[in-house]
Design a protein around this motif. Structure first.
Motif, mmCIF file in Angstrom:
data_model
loop_
_atom_site.group_PDB
_atom_site.id
_atom_site.type_symbol
_atom_site.label_atom_id
_atom_site.label_comp_id
_atom_site.label_asym_id
_atom_site.label_seq_id
_atom_site.Cartn_x
_atom_site.Cartn_y
_atom_site.Cartn_z
ATOM 1 N N ALA A 1 0.780 -1.378 0.567
ATOM 2 C CA ALA A 1 0.380 -0.126 0.124
ATOM 3 C C ALA A 1 0.653 1.038 0.035
ATOM 4 C CB ALA A 1 -0.478 -0.438 0.989
ATOM 5 N N ARG A 2 0.636 2.272 -0.363
ATOM 6 C CA ARG A 2 0.824 3.365 -0.573
ATOM 7 C C ARG A 2 0.365 3.981 0.545
ATOM 8 N NH1 ARG A 2 0.896 5.176 -6.042
ATOM 9 N NH2 ARG A 2 2.893 4.040 -6.361
ATOM 10 N N VAL A 3 1.726 4.737 1.068
ATOM 11 C CA VAL A 3 1.221 5.758 2.254
ATOM 12 C C VAL A 3 0.858 7.708 2.645
ATOM 13 C CG1 VAL A 3 0.877 3.451 3.906
ATOM 14 C CG2 VAL A 3 2.852 5.702 3.865
ATOM 15 N N PHE A 4 2.580 7.170 1.697
ATOM 16 C CA PHE A 4 2.960 8.925 1.072
ATOM 17 C C PHE A 4 2.831 9.085 -0.437
ATOM 18 C CE2 PHE A 4 5.537 12.252 0.826
ATOM 19 C CZ PHE A 4 4.594 13.298 1.821
ATOM 20 N N CYS A 5 2.770 9.812 -1.472
ATOM 21 C CA CYS A 5 2.444 10.108 -2.351
ATOM 22 C C CYS A 5 2.350 11.635 -2.577
ATOM 23 C CB CYS A 5 1.468 9.638 -3.372
ATOM 24 S SG CYS A 5 2.369 10.215 -5.226
ATOM 25 N N ALA A 6 3.777 12.686 -2.492
ATOM 26 C CA ALA A 6 3.963 13.382 -2.066
ATOM 27 C C ALA A 6 2.661 14.431 -3.440
ATOM 28 C CB ALA A 6 5.271 14.192 -2.598
ATOM 29 N N ASP A 7 3.041 14.338 -4.588
ATOM 30 C CA ASP A 7 1.656 14.709 -6.036
ATOM 31 C C ASP A 7 0.552 14.767 -5.004
ATOM 32 O OD1 ASP A 7 4.676 15.215 -7.174
ATOM 33 O OD2 ASP A 7 4.362 13.628 -8.662
ATOM 34 N N GLU A 8 0.382 13.417 -4.952
ATOM 35 C CA GLU A 8 -0.812 13.251 -4.478
ATOM 36 C C GLU A 8 -1.470 14.178 -3.394
ATOM 37 O OE1 GLU A 8 -4.021 9.465 -4.280
ATOM 38 O OE2 GLU A 8 -1.453 8.911 -5.092
ATOM 39 N N LEU A 9 -1.301 14.411 -3.133
ATOM 40 C CA LEU A 9 -1.315 14.695 -1.651
ATOM 41 C C LEU A 9 -1.346 16.547 -1.582
ATOM 42 C CD1 LEU A 9 0.211 12.799 1.290
ATOM 43 C CD2 LEU A 9 -1.663 12.527 0.599
ATOM 44 N N ALA A 10 -0.120 16.997 -2.316
ATOM 45 C CA ALA A 10 -0.136 17.946 -2.716
ATOM 46 C C ALA A 10 -1.211 18.675 -3.890
ATOM 47 C CB ALA A 10 0.770 18.619 -4.090
ATOM 48 N N ASP A 11 -1.662 17.796 -5.288
ATOM 49 C CA ASP A 11 -2.877 18.089 -5.584
ATOM 50 C C ASP A 11 -4.477 18.030 -4.948
ATOM 51 O OD1 ASP A 11 -1.387 18.131 -7.935
ATOM 52 O OD2 ASP A 11 -1.676 15.881 -8.404
ATOM 53 N N ALA A 12 -4.754 17.567 -3.512
ATOM 54 C CA ALA A 12 -5.630 17.204 -3.446
ATOM 55 C C ALA A 12 -5.182 18.899 -1.467
ATOM 56 C CB ALA A 12 -6.022 15.898 -1.932
ATOM 57 N N GLY A 13 -4.707 19.716 -1.971
ATOM 58 C CA GLY A 13 -4.319 21.205 -1.105
ATOM 59 C C GLY A 13 -3.881 20.486 -0.210
ATOM 60 N N LEU A 14 -3.046 19.336 0.376
ATOM 61 C CA LEU A 14 -2.190 19.313 1.845
ATOM 62 C C LEU A 14 -0.687 19.723 1.362
ATOM 63 C CD1 LEU A 14 -4.615 17.621 1.350
ATOM 64 C CD2 LEU A 14 -3.778 16.165 2.657
#
Length: 177
Positions: free
Chosen positions: A27-40
């Motif tokens: 399982a992926r638990v951290f993805c900077a691109d995905e999280l940043a795209d969500a505004g995190l």
């Protein structure tokens, strides 16, 4: 990853999508691109681990003052915790409200805690480990805290036969709004 808002402005529960096969799971638990795209906020500069030998250990409530405020990603990598956060941002629509989630090695959830929140947890079993990623370095002079049972928050903690806490956490004054 699935991102679920928690009812406090900006607080998010991150859940994993497991790929399961005969070997176990991935399982992926951290993805900077995905999280940043969500505004995190993904600008991680420091990581820490907290090991807690006994069930009923309570750490919190902690935060850093505004100039050193930190966003946190918190995961339980061994055991389980009851994790609680409080919104301390006076301008926020969820000011002084709290929410809790169970984080465990089994559920692999991550709690995203925005800047301006107090954070604490209570262990639900022996030998529990909590992993933190932060967007600001720890600044001892900016560290602040409030008691786990502060009436301004009224957090409902799980009952335990014996709560284990530091003298520092027990000695915090009432929160001053």
């Amino acid at each position: 990853m699935r991102l679920t808002p928690l009812g406090l402005d900006g607080a998010i529960l991150i859940e994993v999508d497991r790929i399961v096969d005969a070997r176990g799971h991935f399982a992926r638990v951290f993805c900077a691109d995905e999280l940043a795209d969500a505004g995190l906020d993904v600008a991680i500069v420091q990581s820490s681990v907290s090991f807690n030998a006994k069930s009923g250990t309570l750490r919190g409530m902690h935060w850093q003052t505004e100039e050193h405020a930190e966003t946190k990603y918190v995961r339980c990598t061994r055991g389980a915790v009851y994790d609680a956060i409080v919104d301390l941002r006076p301008q926020s629509p969820s000011y002084l409200r709290w929410v809790s989630v169970e984080l465990s090695a089994d559920n692999q959830r991550t709690l995203y805690i925005p800047k301006g929140f107090a954070h604490g947890f209570q262990t639900l079993c022996d030998d529990t480990e909590v992993f933190y990623q932060m967007t600001a370095r720890f600044a001892p002079d900016a560290a602040r805290g409030a008691r786990f049972d502060d009436p301004a928050f009224a957090i409902e903690w799980p009952a335990v036969p014996r709560r284990i806490m530091s003298d520092k956490d027990l000695g915090y004054p009432d929160f001053q709004a």
